[in-house]
Design an enzyme around this catalytic site. Structure first.
Site, PDB file in Angstrom:
ATOM      1  NE  ARG A 541      -3.721  -0.020   0.401  1.00 53.13           N
ATOM      2  CZ  ARG A 541      -4.840   0.100  -0.318  1.00 53.13           C
ATOM      3  NH1 ARG A 541      -5.286  -0.937  -1.033  1.00 53.13           N
ATOM      4  NH2 ARG A 541      -5.500   1.221  -0.343  1.00 53.13           N
ATOM      5  CB  VAL A 542       1.331   4.069  -2.115  1.00 50.66           C
ATOM      6  CG1 VAL A 542       2.271   3.152  -2.873  1.00 50.66           C
ATOM      7  CG2 VAL A 542       0.009   4.198  -2.869  1.00 50.66           C
ATOM      8  CG  ASP A 543      -3.597   3.646   1.076  1.00 50.37           C
ATOM      9  OD1 ASP A 543      -2.915   2.702   1.520  1.00 50.37           O
ATOM     10  OD2 ASP A 543      -4.731   3.483   0.598  1.00 50.37           O
ATOM     11  CG  ASP A 544      -1.466   7.392   5.915  1.00 55.25           C
ATOM     12  OD1 ASP A 544      -0.263   7.063   5.831  1.00 55.25           O
ATOM     13  OD2 ASP A 544      -1.863   8.556   5.802  1.00 55.25           O
TER      14      ASP A 544
END
Ligand code: WT7
Length: 675
Positions: A541-544
């Protein structure tokens, strides 16, 4: 391009090299639905060039009350030209419950086994045929109608993995009610939040369940969730409770007069026939809540026809399903994997499957292989976290069992590390079985990037190539599409049948999260690399969002839970590499002003307990790290990059810390490690 921190567990240096090995389909190609790379390429090309023709032909295999108008697909992914809208099979009417059950029975398959149910405890099992299941589904559907559930009504399902759970989903679908299954490991708070979002009047549950040696009081959790919901002004008129006698005594279960009803008292009295509600192709089928980067879980909405065609077609081709197969997916119906690859995909194909209530390590680590041999499982679908957990007990639990029926092995949920891939392939599959590493999401509804066992040469750790109808692209930071070998953000360019259509009650959030990041594209939230052969390697994932054991946990959700503890002033949560779970939860906690560090040891336990209570055991923090101060920029933004580096003990790679409002917090944080 960086993923959100922790990379999946990788220990064995030798296994790392394994990534460069290639595994052609070999004997798996024999008699396969797609039996060569050339055939896959041809079908993929057709599916992109003429989706109307490709999907229209596939859709002929289903039962429709009314056929669709052409084009089969209409969509807009570009927020700049209008609202995002996705439609498939416009004008058509069908019913997915009919296609899962009646269709097979009418074809003379009523006596086929739908489920071999294996209970949590040894020697607790039963068999349900397609005809029997249809009877149960109709009775339940009739009961639901009798308590006011109608086409378009929402129904919340909070149940263990017993045949009544998929039956409940199919009963809702039969009468056009929209189900929202909540994984029965979520807390009362989480359940209440989901009920409040979809506002059902009926909740389906069971008295209790045993997971391994541990009994869980499901009805008690439902009761406290309903109290919370009532405090917010929403009321539940009926709670239908399956009496799970193996897990709890009926007499021990608290009942609310006039609201609670025993399933076994009410449902079997209903007629075993219930005509289906013919649903418009784009009428909703279900909502399923999943974590996002903000605190509130998102209600992902799927509709009827596209989801049906997508779930069914992926199941058929990715597992190369044959009538002689015995399929076992270890996922719970509370997750999308259980929706698409327990309830809908397999049943749409008339598959025979194992439904397992327990955990693969109870009573011992041989249980999974015991089940494989007991039911002669040919197709096994599980997650890297389960593979690593079983691997950690040693090979002998596996090799004590025959496993000779296994034909294809599947994995889903997170990138599989080469070490686990190798063990799955060599030890579990004895080098015989292709591994289908399926990349997809709650939002995509069905497999997106995946090998086909008879056609795709495998590379360990790569989800390989797009499924039919899927057009992926890799974007640079600036949003430019890259060609050939590259690394960046994975996006999808055009609509596929089982794509979600909106977020429950919040189309704006739907557009913002998925379509505004890079206008014109569906943004997946995953980083990926494409190699010179066009193979996709998912990075994370590149998000939180943290991927814990293949389940998405939003950092903001855990932070919100921690701050519910009266002594927690602020929290910042980051992922950290974990040998079994893939990623673990690492929480920095700032205590209320005036508290001395380190506080009494008991406080960590209390904080962990708070998170378990607010979200559920899956969100249990692995580490609590005291943070008298958090690294913030002058504008007050937490620099998570620094927190991730400290969590993974890479403080030698902190990078530039000069933009911190107070650079000394870093030293203080380091001095608090292990406190
Ligand atoms: C996220 C979606 C899809 C069912 C299970 C999870 C990660 C999923 C893979 C895979 C690498 C994977 C991604 C994705 N993921 N499968 N085969 N290889 N990563 O569903 O909870 O919606 O999570 O899981 O990060 O975005 P989900």
């Amino acid at each position: 391009m960086a993923s959100n921190g922790a990379t999946p567990a990788q220990h064995d240096g030798h296994a790392d090299e394994y990534k460069n090995h290639q595994f052609p389909p070999g004997p798996a190609a024999e008699g396969a639905l797609v039996s060569s790379r050339q055939q896959y390429d041809e079908m993929h090309r057709e599916s992109i060039a003429d989706p109307d023709k490709f999907w229209g032909k596939i859709a002929e295999d289903f039962v429709w009350n009314k056929l669709w108008q052409n084009p089969v697909r209409r969509f807009n992914f570009d927020v700049r030209t209008g609202p995002v809208k996705i439609e498939w099979f416009v004008g058509a009417e069908t019913n997915i419950s009919y296609n899962c059950l009646d269709r097979h029975i009418e074809a003379g398959q009523g006596d086929r086994v739908a489920f071999y149910w294996e209970g949590n405890d040894l020697n607790e099992d039963c068999t349900v045929t397609y005809s029997q299941l249809l009877d149960q589904v109709c009775q339940l559907a009739n009961y639901l109608k009798s308590v006011g559930v109608k086409r378009g009504s929402d129904v919340t399902i909070y149940m263990p993995m017993i045949p009544e759970l998929p039956a409940a989903m199919l009963a809702c679908a039969r009468i056009g009610a929209v189900h929202s299954v909540v994984f029965a490991g979520f807390s009362a708070d989480s359940l209440a939040g989901r009920i409040l979002d979809s506002r059902p009047s009926v909740v389906l549950t069971a008295s209790a369940v045993k997971r391994g040696a541990k009994p869980i009081n499901l009805k008690g959790i439902v009761d406290s969730a309903i109290k919370k919901v009532e405090a917010q002004g929403h009321s539940i008129s009926t709670v239908l409770v399956y009496d799970h006698a193996l897990a709890a005594k009926r007499t021990d279960v608290a009942f609310v007069e006039g609201r609670d009803v025993w399933w076994q008292d009410a449902v079997p009295r209903q007629p075993t026939e219930c005509p289906v509600e013919w649903m418009g192709a784009e009428e909703p089928l279900f909502k399923l809540y999943t974590s996002g980067s903000t605190g509130k879980p998102k209600g992902v909405e799927h509709t009827t026809a596209g989801y049906m065609v997508g779930a069914s077609t992926t199941f058929k081709y990715v597992f190369d399903h044959r009538q002689s197969d015995i399929y076992w997916c270890t996922a719970d119906c509370g997750w999308i994997t259980g929706h698409s690859y327990v309830t809908y995909g397999p049943m749409l194909n008339g598959a025979t499957q194992v439904l397992f209530e327990g955990v693969p390590t109870y009573p011992d680590a041989g249980r999974a292989w015991d089940i494989v041999d007991k039911y002669k499982v040919t197709l096994l679908y599980t997650a890297p976290t389960a593979i690593r957990a079983l691997q950690s007990f040693g090979d002998k639990f596996v090799t004590q069992h025959s496993r000779k029926t296994l034909r294809i092995l599947g994995t889903v949920g997170e990138p599989i590390n080469p070490e686990a891939w190798k063990w799955y392939h060599e030890v579990v599959g004895e080098g015989r079985c292709p591994i289908v590493d399926t990349w997809w999401q709650t939002e995509t509804g069905a497999h997106m990037i995946t090998p086909l066992p008879g056609a795709t040469t495998l590379k360990p750790g790569s989800a390989t190539l797009p499924f039919f109808g899927v057009e992926p692209a890799v974007l640079s930071e600036k949003g430019e599409e890259m060609e050939g070998e590259c690394e960046g953000y994975l996006v999808i360019k055009t609509a596929w049948p089982s794509c979600m259509r909106t977020l429950s009650g919040d189309h704006e959030r739907f557009e913002t999260t998925y379509f505004k990041v890079y206008p014109g594209y569906y943004f997946t939230g995953d980083g990926c690399r494409r190699d010179a052969d066009g193979y996709y390697w998912l990075i994370g994932r590149v998000d939180d969002v943290i991927n814990v054991s293949g389940h998405r946990i939003g950092t903001a959700e855990v932070e919100g839970a921690l701050t519910q503890h009266p002594q927690c002033a602020e929290a910042a949560v980051v992922p950290v590499e974990h040998p079994i779970k893939g990623q673990g939860i690492y929480a920095y906690v700032t205590l209320m002003v005036g508290t001395e560090y380190p506080p009494p040891a008991q406080l960590k336990k209390e904080l962990v307990a708070t998170v378990r209570e607010v979200i559920g055991p899956i969100a249990t923090p692995d580490v609590i790290h005291w943070a008298p101060g958090l690294p913030k920029t002058r504008s007050g933004k937490i620099m998570r990059r620094i927190l991730r580096k400290i969590a993974s003990k890479e403080e030698d790679q902190l990078g530039d810390t000069s933009t911190l409002a107070d650079p000394s917090v870093v030293q203080t944080l380091l001095s608090m490690r292990g406190q």
